[in-house]
Design a protein around this motif. Structure first.
Motif, PDB file in Angstrom:
ATOM      1  N   GLU A 146       0.805  -1.230   0.000  1.00 34.88           N
ATOM      2  CA  GLU A 146       0.000   0.000   0.000  1.00 34.88           C
ATOM      3  C   GLU A 146       0.838   1.281   0.000  1.00 34.88           C
ATOM      4  O   GLU A 146       0.329   2.363   0.292  1.00 34.88           O
ATOM      5  CB  GLU A 146      -0.977   0.022   1.182  1.00 34.88           C
ATOM      6  N   GLY A 147       2.101   1.160  -0.363  1.00 38.01           N
ATOM      7  CA  GLY A 147       2.944   2.345  -0.430  1.00 38.01           C
ATOM      8  C   GLY A 147       3.926   2.248  -1.574  1.00 38.01           C
ATOM      9  O   GLY A 147       4.071   1.202  -2.212  1.00 38.01           O
ATOM     10  N   LEU A 148       4.580   3.346  -1.865  1.00 38.15           N
ATOM     11  CA  LEU A 148       5.671   3.347  -2.839  1.00 38.15           C
ATOM     12  C   LEU A 148       6.946   3.108  -2.045  1.00 38.15           C
ATOM     13  O   LEU A 148       7.461   4.003  -1.370  1.00 38.15           O
ATOM     14  CB  LEU A 148       5.699   4.668  -3.604  1.00 38.15           C
ATOM     15  N   ARG A 149       7.448   1.870  -2.115  1.00 41.52           N
ATOM     16  CA  ARG A 149       8.478   1.396  -1.198  1.00 41.52           C
ATOM     17  C   ARG A 149       9.893   1.515  -1.742  1.00 41.52           C
ATOM     18  O   ARG A 149      10.863   1.437  -0.983  1.00 41.52           O
ATOM     19  CB  ARG A 149       8.204  -0.071  -0.833  1.00 41.52           C
ATOM     20  N   ALA A 150      10.017   1.654  -3.048  1.00 37.87           N
ATOM     21  CA  ALA A 150      11.346   1.715  -3.646  1.00 37.87           C
ATOM     22  C   ALA A 150      11.236   2.395  -4.998  1.00 37.87           C
ATOM     23  O   ALA A 150      10.142   2.647  -5.507  1.00 37.87           O
ATOM     24  CB  ALA A 150      11.926   0.311  -3.802  1.00 37.87           C
ATOM     25  N   ARG A 151      12.399   2.696  -5.567  1.00 41.56           N
ATOM     26  CA  ARG A 151      12.451   3.194  -6.938  1.00 41.56           C
ATOM     27  C   ARG A 151      13.644   2.536  -7.624  1.00 41.56           C
ATOM     28  O   ARG A 151      14.708   2.374  -7.016  1.00 41.56           O
ATOM     29  CB  ARG A 151      12.492   4.717  -6.986  1.00 41.56           C
ATOM     30  N   VAL A 152      13.435   2.132  -8.872  1.00 40.81           N
ATOM     31  CA  VAL A 152      14.466   1.402  -9.602  1.00 40.81           C
ATOM     32  C   VAL A 152      14.658   2.023 -10.984  1.00 40.81           C
ATOM     33  O   VAL A 152      13.703   2.368 -11.670  1.00 40.81           O
ATOM     34  CB  VAL A 152      14.123  -0.096  -9.744  1.00 40.81           C
ATOM     35  N   ASP A 153      15.919   2.165 -11.359  1.00 38.41           N
ATOM     36  CA  ASP A 153      16.289   2.660 -12.680  1.00 38.41           C
ATOM     37  C   ASP A 153      16.496   1.433 -13.560  1.00 38.41           C
ATOM     38  O   ASP A 153      17.457   0.686 -13.379  1.00 38.41           O
ATOM     39  CB  ASP A 153      17.577   3.480 -12.563  1.00 38.41           C
ATOM     40  N   LEU A 154      15.580   1.212 -14.516  1.00 44.07           N
ATOM     41  CA  LEU A 154      15.570  -0.020 -15.303  1.00 44.07           C
ATOM     42  C   LEU A 154      15.981   0.217 -16.753  1.00 44.07           C
ATOM     43  O   LEU A 154      15.671   1.260 -17.338  1.00 44.07           O
ATOM     44  CB  LEU A 154      14.179  -0.652 -15.286  1.00 44.07           C
ATOM     45  N   LYS A 155      16.618  -0.783 -17.310  1.00 42.42           N
ATOM     46  CA  LYS A 155      17.001  -0.763 -18.718  1.00 42.42           C
ATOM     47  C   LYS A 155      16.865  -2.168 -19.284  1.00 42.42           C
ATOM     48  O   LYS A 155      17.419  -3.123 -18.739  1.00 42.42           O
ATOM     49  CB  LYS A 155      18.442  -0.282 -18.884  1.00 42.42           C
ATOM     50  N   SER A 156      16.109  -2.296 -20.369  1.00 45.26           N
ATOM     51  CA  SER A 156      16.019  -3.564 -21.084  1.00 45.26           C
ATOM     52  C   SER A 156      17.180  -3.649 -22.068  1.00 45.26           C
ATOM     53  O   SER A 156      17.170  -2.973 -23.099  1.00 45.26           O
ATOM     54  CB  SER A 156      14.683  -3.676 -21.822  1.00 45.26           C
ATOM     55  N   ASP A 157      18.181  -4.433 -21.723  1.00 49.91           N
ATOM     56  CA  ASP A 157      19.334  -4.644 -22.611  1.00 49.91           C
ATOM     57  C   ASP A 157      18.971  -5.790 -23.545  1.00 49.91           C
ATOM     58  O   ASP A 157      19.266  -6.958 -23.278  1.00 49.91           O
ATOM     59  CB  ASP A 157      20.575  -4.959 -21.778  1.00 49.91           C
ATOM     60  N   ARG A 158      18.299  -5.445 -24.627  1.00 48.16           N
ATOM     61  CA  ARG A 158      17.744  -6.469 -25.515  1.00 48.16           C
ATOM     62  C   ARG A 158      18.830  -7.249 -26.247  1.00 48.16           C
ATOM     63  O   ARG A 158      18.665  -8.423 -26.546  1.00 48.16           O
ATOM     64  CB  ARG A 158      16.752  -5.815 -26.474  1.00 48.16           C
ATOM     65  N   LYS A 159      19.930  -6.605 -26.537  1.00 50.45           N
ATOM     66  CA  LYS A 159      21.029  -7.285 -27.225  1.00 50.45           C
ATOM     67  C   LYS A 159      21.631  -8.380 -26.356  1.00 50.45           C
ATOM     68  O   LYS A 159      21.918  -9.490 -26.820  1.00 50.45           O
ATOM     69  CB  LYS A 159      22.102  -6.276 -27.621  1.00 50.45           C
ATOM     70  N   ALA A 160      21.814  -8.087 -25.069  1.00 51.12           N
ATOM     71  CA  ALA A 160      22.387  -9.070 -24.148  1.00 51.12           C
ATOM     72  C   ALA A 160      21.336  -9.983 -23.531  1.00 51.12           C
ATOM     73  O   ALA A 160      21.678 -10.973 -22.870  1.00 51.12           O
ATOM     74  CB  ALA A 160      23.154  -8.349 -23.034  1.00 51.12           C
ATOM     75  N   GLY A 161      20.058  -9.644 -23.712  1.00 50.26           N
ATOM     76  CA  GLY A 161      18.992 -10.444 -23.129  1.00 50.26           C
ATOM     77  C   GLY A 161      18.860 -10.274 -21.630  1.00 50.26           C
ATOM     78  O   GLY A 161      18.463 -11.205 -20.921  1.00 50.26           O
ATOM     79  N   THR A 173      16.383 -12.896 -20.384  1.00 53.14           N
ATOM     80  CA  THR A 173      16.692 -14.163 -19.727  1.00 53.14           C
ATOM     81  C   THR A 173      17.149 -14.028 -18.283  1.00 53.14           C
ATOM     82  O   THR A 173      17.151 -15.017 -17.553  1.00 53.14           O
ATOM     83  CB  THR A 173      17.773 -14.916 -20.509  1.00 53.14           C
ATOM     84  N   ASP A 174      17.551 -12.830 -17.857  1.00 51.81           N
ATOM     85  CA  ASP A 174      18.030 -12.695 -16.486  1.00 51.81           C
ATOM     86  C   ASP A 174      17.937 -11.241 -16.038  1.00 51.81           C
ATOM     87  O   ASP A 174      17.758 -10.338 -16.849  1.00 51.81           O
ATOM     88  CB  ASP A 174      19.479 -13.178 -16.368  1.00 51.81           C
ATOM     89  N   VAL A 175      18.072 -11.052 -14.727  1.00 52.80           N
ATOM     90  CA  VAL A 175      18.060  -9.727 -14.111  1.00 52.80           C
ATOM     91  C   VAL A 175      19.430  -9.478 -13.497  1.00 52.80           C
ATOM     92  O   VAL A 175      19.942 -10.320 -12.754  1.00 52.80           O
ATOM     93  CB  VAL A 175      16.974  -9.618 -13.023  1.00 52.80           C
ATOM     94  N   VAL A 176      20.022  -8.347 -13.821  1.00 55.61           N
ATOM     95  CA  VAL A 176      21.337  -7.983 -13.289  1.00 55.61           C
ATOM     96  C   VAL A 176      21.186  -6.697 -12.484  1.00 55.61           C
ATOM     97  O   VAL A 176      20.648  -5.708 -12.984  1.00 55.61           O
ATOM     98  CB  VAL A 176      22.362  -7.775 -14.427  1.00 55.61           C
ATOM     99  N   VAL A 177      21.676  -6.720 -11.257  1.00 58.45           N
ATOM    100  CA  VAL A 177      21.583  -5.563 -10.365  1.00 58.45           C
ATOM    101  C   VAL A 177      22.946  -4.885 -10.280  1.00 58.45           C
ATOM    102  O   VAL A 177      23.926  -5.491  -9.843  1.00 58.45           O
ATOM    103  CB  VAL A 177      21.117  -5.976  -8.961  1.00 58.45           C
ATOM    104  N   GLU A 178      23.015  -3.654 -10.692  1.00 60.66           N
ATOM    105  CA  GLU A 178      24.243  -2.879 -10.567  1.00 60.66           C
ATOM    106  C   GLU A 178      24.368  -2.370  -9.130  1.00 60.66           C
ATOM    107  O   GLU A 178      23.370  -2.086  -8.477  1.00 60.66           O
ATOM    108  CB  GLU A 178      24.235  -1.691 -11.536  1.00 60.66           C
TER     109      GLU A 178
END
Length: 423
Positions: free
Chosen positions: A334-349, A385-390
């Motif tokens: 029920e709240g805005l708990r986080a913020r994430v800067d996302l990028k779909s790296d389509r070339k690398a999947g 295919t995967d999620v990578v966290v910087e």
């Protein structure tokens, strides 16, 4: 009103639940295939989808549907707008997709654009200074059929700083503002223009035009239903109405008993409750939100409701960005708990989390766990295919750990891939 009667004073928690329910976040996500009826349900809640071309993660008009429905085939939206004609494009909240039933309610805006009092400065100017050329472009569309601005281009040079727009592009955008042409379809993200009689259903074309006052009252009604509870500036912003027009419509609806003035805990502004609003006991949704989601696009309301100060930093120089380039709020508990800067790296999947930040007062472990599951689901929707966290942001370590320990659905694969039926 679901959940019992309300007093004239609403707690902030109650206001949040009303707002979330009004926007469809109290509705369960489909257990089976996502289809046309589900899309109609969401747009019935939001009233429109704001269009935007930025595709670093996903274009803005696709995200509100994903946030409320989960993975779906994006062609479903294309078919709804450009084949079934359930939706049409016009200036609602900026450039938007709206139910075709809304078209008569916006004819006053089209008429003002035709008269030169709505639209951008350059589009107003061309109608005044070169009406014969504007009519020439319109006649070409009538005679030659659907066309992009590039296909209509007659070799003239760009007119100035309007994204290097040609005179033809300015003319056709004036025609679009004034309702004389519409978007028949899109190629990539480029509009293909045609005349309304070849785009809109006959029932819409033949619908009577309401008075300006009646149309504006109905737009405020729609905005009030979509908000649940809102300040006047929120109601005005939903369809980008003027201060005077919105104030008159709100006053009329209050006088008629259709809007209920209420106080909301912590709000300085007068609030208005839509009397039919649902008040759930709890909202369990977890969702990534577009920067242009109706729940958060009026930034002052986002701050009032959630204590979440939000700005999109696309146009901020990289060295001055605080949270990242394309930052999405994360709704959870029920709240805005986080913020994430996302990028779909389509070339690398890969779905790349360029930065992740925890909101003050939120629990890192539970937020990271819920966010990890949502990121895997989003990656699957994007066929990544995967999620990578910087390692940027105060939530990044907990999020990376949660993803390593996540035993939820894989990032991509048949088990979690979108299954769609167009029916």
């Amino acid at each position: 009103m679901g959940g019992g009667a309300l007093t004239q004073h609403l707690s902030l928690r109650t206001a949040r639940r009303i707002a979330l329910a009004a926007q469809g976040f109290a509705d369960p996500r489909p257990a089976g295939p996502v289809g046309r009826a589900h899309l109609k349900r969401v747009v019935g809640r939001t009233a429109l989808l704001q269009l935007d071309s930025v595709n670093v993660f996903e274009r803005a008009h696709h995200l509100p549907l994903y946030s409320r429905l989960g993975p779906y085939d994006k062609q479903l939206l294309h078919r709804s707008a450009y084949i079934h004609r359930d939706l049409f494009e016009y200036w609602g909240h900026e450039a938007s997709l709206l139910p075709v039933s809304t078209q008569p309610l916006l004819r006053w805006r089209m008429a003002r654009a035709a008269a030169g009092t709505e639209g951008w400065g350059r589009t107003r100017q061309i109608a005044e200074e070169q009406p014969a050329f504007v009519q020439h472009v319109l006649q070409r569309i009538r005679d030659e059929g659907p066309a992009t601005a590039g296909e209509l281009h007659e070799g003239e040079k760009p007119t100035g700083p309007w994204w290097d727009w040609s005179l033809t592009k300015v003319a056709v955008e004036h025609l679009f503002w004034s309702g004389q042409v519409m978007t028949a379809t899109r190629r990539g993200f480029e509009r293909v223009y045609d005349v309304p009689e070849r785009v809109l259903p006959a029932s819409v074309l033949e619908a009577p035009t309401p008075t300006v006052e009646d149309a504006q009252r109905e737009l405020v009604r729609i905005a009030a239903r979509a908000h649940g509870v809102a300040a006047e500036r929120d109601l005005r912003d939903y369809f980008r109405m003027s201060v005077a027009d919105a104030a008159a419509a709100v006053a009329s609806l209050v006088h008629a008993g259709e809007l209920q003035p209420v106080e909301v805990e912590g709000w300085r502004d007068q609030a208005y409750l839509w009397p039919g609003s649902r008040v759930p006991r709890r909202v369990a949704a977890s969702a990534l939100l577009s920067p242009f989601d109706p729940l958060v696009w009026e930034r002052s309301r986002t701050s009032r409701l959630f204590g979440f100060d939000y700005r999109i930093e696309i146009y901020v120089p990289e060295a001055k960005r605080v949270h990242g380039y394309y930052v999405l709020p994360f709704l959870h508990d029920e709240g805005l708990r986080a913020r994430v800067d996302l990028k779909s790296d389509r070339k690398a999947g890969l779905l790349r989390v360029m930065a992740s930040w925890l909101e003050p007062g939120s629990d890192a472990e539970s937020t990271a766990s819920a966010l990890a599951a949502e990121l895997r689901r989003a990656a699957g929707w994007q066929s990544l295919t995967d999620v990578v966290v910087e390692p940027r942001g105060d939530l990044s370590a907990a999020l990376a750990s949660a993803l390593r320990n996540d035993d939820g659905p894989p990032a991509a694969g048949a088990a979690d891939g979108p299954v769609v039926r167009d029916g």
